[in-house]
Write an enzyme that holds these catalytic residues in place. Structure first.
Site, PDB file in Angstrom:
ATOM      1  N   LYS A  12       0.827  -1.222   0.000  1.00 15.59           N
ATOM      2  CA  LYS A  12       0.000   0.000   0.000  1.00 15.59           C
ATOM      3  C   LYS A  12       0.864   1.277   0.000  1.00 15.59           C
ATOM      4  CE  LYS A  12      -4.070  -1.991   2.351  1.00 15.59           C
ATOM      5  NZ  LYS A  12      -4.992  -1.808   3.510  1.00 15.59           N
ATOM      6  N   TYR A  52     -12.594  -1.948  -3.787  1.00 11.69           N
ATOM      7  CA  TYR A  52     -13.054  -2.123  -2.406  1.00 11.69           C
ATOM      8  C   TYR A  52     -14.583  -2.078  -2.290  1.00 11.69           C
ATOM      9  CZ  TYR A  52      -8.580  -1.988   0.210  1.00 11.69           C
ATOM     10  OH  TYR A  52      -7.356  -2.273   0.777  1.00 11.69           O
ATOM     11  N   PHE A  60     -15.614   3.636   6.870  1.00 10.92           N
ATOM     12  CA  PHE A  60     -14.252   3.976   6.455  1.00 10.92           C
ATOM     13  C   PHE A  60     -14.041   3.896   4.941  1.00 10.92           C
ATOM     14  CE2 PHE A  60     -14.275  -0.548   7.776  1.00 10.92           C
ATOM     15  CZ  PHE A  60     -13.765  -1.173   6.649  1.00 10.92           C
ATOM     16  N   ARG A  88      -2.268 -14.272   4.504  1.00  8.45           N
ATOM     17  CA  ARG A  88      -3.002 -13.616   5.595  1.00  8.45           C
ATOM     18  C   ARG A  88      -2.248 -13.773   6.922  1.00  8.45           C
ATOM     19  NH1 ARG A  88      -7.202 -10.099   4.318  1.00  8.45           N
ATOM     20  NH2 ARG A  88      -7.561 -10.274   6.548  1.00  8.45           N
ATOM     21  N   THR A  94      -5.562  -6.855  10.902  1.00  7.50           N
ATOM     22  CA  THR A  94      -5.837  -5.605  10.175  1.00  7.50           C
ATOM     23  C   THR A  94      -5.253  -4.396  10.895  1.00  7.50           C
ATOM     24  OG1 THR A  94      -7.898  -6.609   9.395  1.00  7.50           O
ATOM     25  CG2 THR A  94      -7.698  -4.213   9.188  1.00  7.50           C
ATOM     26  N   ARG A 105       2.333  -6.463   9.135  1.00  6.72           N
ATOM     27  CA  ARG A 105       1.630  -5.284   9.665  1.00  6.72           C
ATOM     28  C   ARG A 105       2.217  -4.839  11.003  1.00  6.72           C
ATOM     29  NH1 ARG A 105      -4.433  -6.905   7.528  1.00  6.72           N
ATOM     30  NH2 ARG A 105      -4.409  -5.586   5.659  1.00  6.72           N
ATOM     31  N   ASN A 115      -1.861   0.314   6.928  1.00  2.90           N
ATOM     32  CA  ASN A 115      -1.356  -0.967   7.451  1.00  2.90           C
ATOM     33  C   ASN A 115      -0.509  -1.728   6.436  1.00  2.90           C
ATOM     34  OD1 ASN A 115      -3.424  -1.783   5.804  1.00  2.90           O
ATOM     35  ND2 ASN A 115      -4.637  -2.762   7.400  1.00  2.90           N
ATOM     36  N   HIS A 118      -2.184  -5.344   1.605  1.00  2.99           N
ATOM     37  CA  HIS A 118      -3.497  -5.964   1.397  1.00  2.99           C
ATOM     38  C   HIS A 118      -3.272  -7.398   0.952  1.00  2.99           C
ATOM     39  CE1 HIS A 118      -7.534  -6.777  -0.214  1.00  2.99           C
ATOM     40  NE2 HIS A 118      -6.886  -7.390  -1.195  1.00  2.99           N
ATOM     41  N   GLU A 129      -9.782 -10.631  -7.488  1.00  4.99           N
ATOM     42  CA  GLU A 129      -8.834  -9.519  -7.303  1.00  4.99           C
ATOM     43  C   GLU A 129      -7.644  -9.623  -8.265  1.00  4.99           C
ATOM     44  OE1 GLU A 129      -7.916  -9.334  -3.121  1.00  4.99           O
ATOM     45  OE2 GLU A 129      -9.913  -8.588  -2.620  1.00  4.99           O
TER      46      GLU A 129
HETATM   47  N1  UDP Z   1      -9.858  -0.296   7.484  1.00  5.21           N
HETATM   48  C1  UDP Z   1      -9.924   0.955   8.096  1.00  5.21           C
HETATM   49  N2  UDP Z   1     -10.684   1.073   9.231  1.00  5.21           N
HETATM   50  C2  UDP Z   1     -11.338   0.029   9.796  1.00  5.21           C
HETATM   51  C3  UDP Z   1     -11.269  -1.228   9.164  1.00  5.21           C
HETATM   52  C4  UDP Z   1     -10.516  -1.360   8.011  1.00  5.21           C
HETATM   53  O1  UDP Z   1      -9.335   1.915   7.634  1.00  5.21           O
HETATM   54  O2  UDP Z   1     -11.999   0.212  10.836  1.00  5.21           O
HETATM   55  C5  UDP Z   1      -9.071  -0.440   6.262  1.00  5.21           C
HETATM   56  C6  UDP Z   1      -7.783  -1.192   6.518  1.00  5.21           C
HETATM   57  O3  UDP Z   1      -6.732  -0.519   5.832  1.00  5.21           O
HETATM   58  C7  UDP Z   1      -8.034  -2.554   5.922  1.00  5.21           C
HETATM   59  C8  UDP Z   1      -9.035  -2.238   4.809  1.00  5.21           C
HETATM   60  O4  UDP Z   1      -9.808  -1.169   5.297  1.00  5.21           O
HETATM   61  O5  UDP Z   1      -6.841  -3.164   5.474  1.00  5.21           O
HETATM   62  C9  UDP Z   1      -9.938  -3.383   4.417  1.00  5.21           C
HETATM   63  O6  UDP Z   1     -10.589  -3.850   5.580  1.00  5.21           O
HETATM   64  P1  UDP Z   1     -10.705  -5.402   5.895  1.00  5.21           P
HETATM   65  O7  UDP Z   1     -11.652  -5.567   7.030  1.00  5.21           O
HETATM   66  O8  UDP Z   1     -11.003  -6.144   4.634  1.00  5.21           O
HETATM   67  O9  UDP Z   1      -9.238  -5.776   6.437  1.00  5.21           O
HETATM   68  P2  UDP Z   1      -8.064  -6.633   5.800  1.00  5.21           P
HETATM   69  O10 UDP Z   1      -8.693  -7.734   4.977  1.00  5.21           O
HETATM   70  O11 UDP Z   1      -7.248  -5.692   4.956  1.00  5.21           O
HETATM   71  O12 UDP Z   1      -7.287  -7.155   6.970  1.00  5.21           O
HETATM   72 MG    MG Z   2     -10.139  -7.631   3.501  1.00  9.55          MG
END
Ligand code: UDP
Ligand code: MG
Length: 136
Positions: A12, A52, A60, A88, A94, A105, A115, A118, A129
């Protein structure tokens, strides 16, 4: 039998901005991932919104899409056995505050929004994706 799987990884803007892409790529290679495709791109807000879309209803969403389109990113097709789940695990939680030691992360993430990486969350979403970024 080829039991290898593929997943989409994105380095990112916060990580590319700090020039961490080579270090992060080495982390993937060290964990047995092959980087079979990669490109550095700068996507538009509209493209980020499409990518997204699953988060459209979240509070968010707007900031997330503005952020992903705020600077260059590195998108990669990573391959190994159980690539989706292994990526993952390597990424960690996250929110970098909750991420375990040794995860990307934890090491590189600044905050829940910045973070650093992705990763696709299922084999099905990985296909969607990967097709989004590597459809040629
Ligand atoms: N995100 C955020 N605020 C939140 C939750 C998620 O800014 O409260 C952002 C974060 O950068 C995350 C992305 O949205 O990586 C996608 O969210 P997801 O729940 O899919 O998390 P990930 O799969 O990336 O762990
Ligand atoms: Mg996700």
């Amino acid at each position: 039998m080829n039991d290898k799987e593929q997943t989409l990884s994105i380095i990112k803007p916060d990580a590319v901005e700090r020039n961490l892409q080579d270090e992060i790529k080495q982390e993937f290679i060290g964990k047995g991932f092959e980087i079979i495709k990669e490109k550095k791109i700068h996507i538009s807000k509209e493209e980020a919104e499409k990518f997204y879309k699953v988060h459209e209803s979240k509070p968010f969403y707007n900031d997330l899409c503005a952020y992903l389109s705020s600077g260059p990113i590195v998108v990669m097709n990573l391959q190994r056995k159980n690539a989706v789940i292994e990526n993952r695990k390597l990424m960690g939680a996250t929110n970098p505050k909750d991420a375990e030691d040794g995860t990307l992360r934890k090491k590189y993430g600044i905050s829940i929004d910045k973070n650093s990486v992705h990763g696709s969350d299922s084999v099905e979403n990985a296909k969607i994706e990967l097709d989004f970024f590597f459809n040629d």
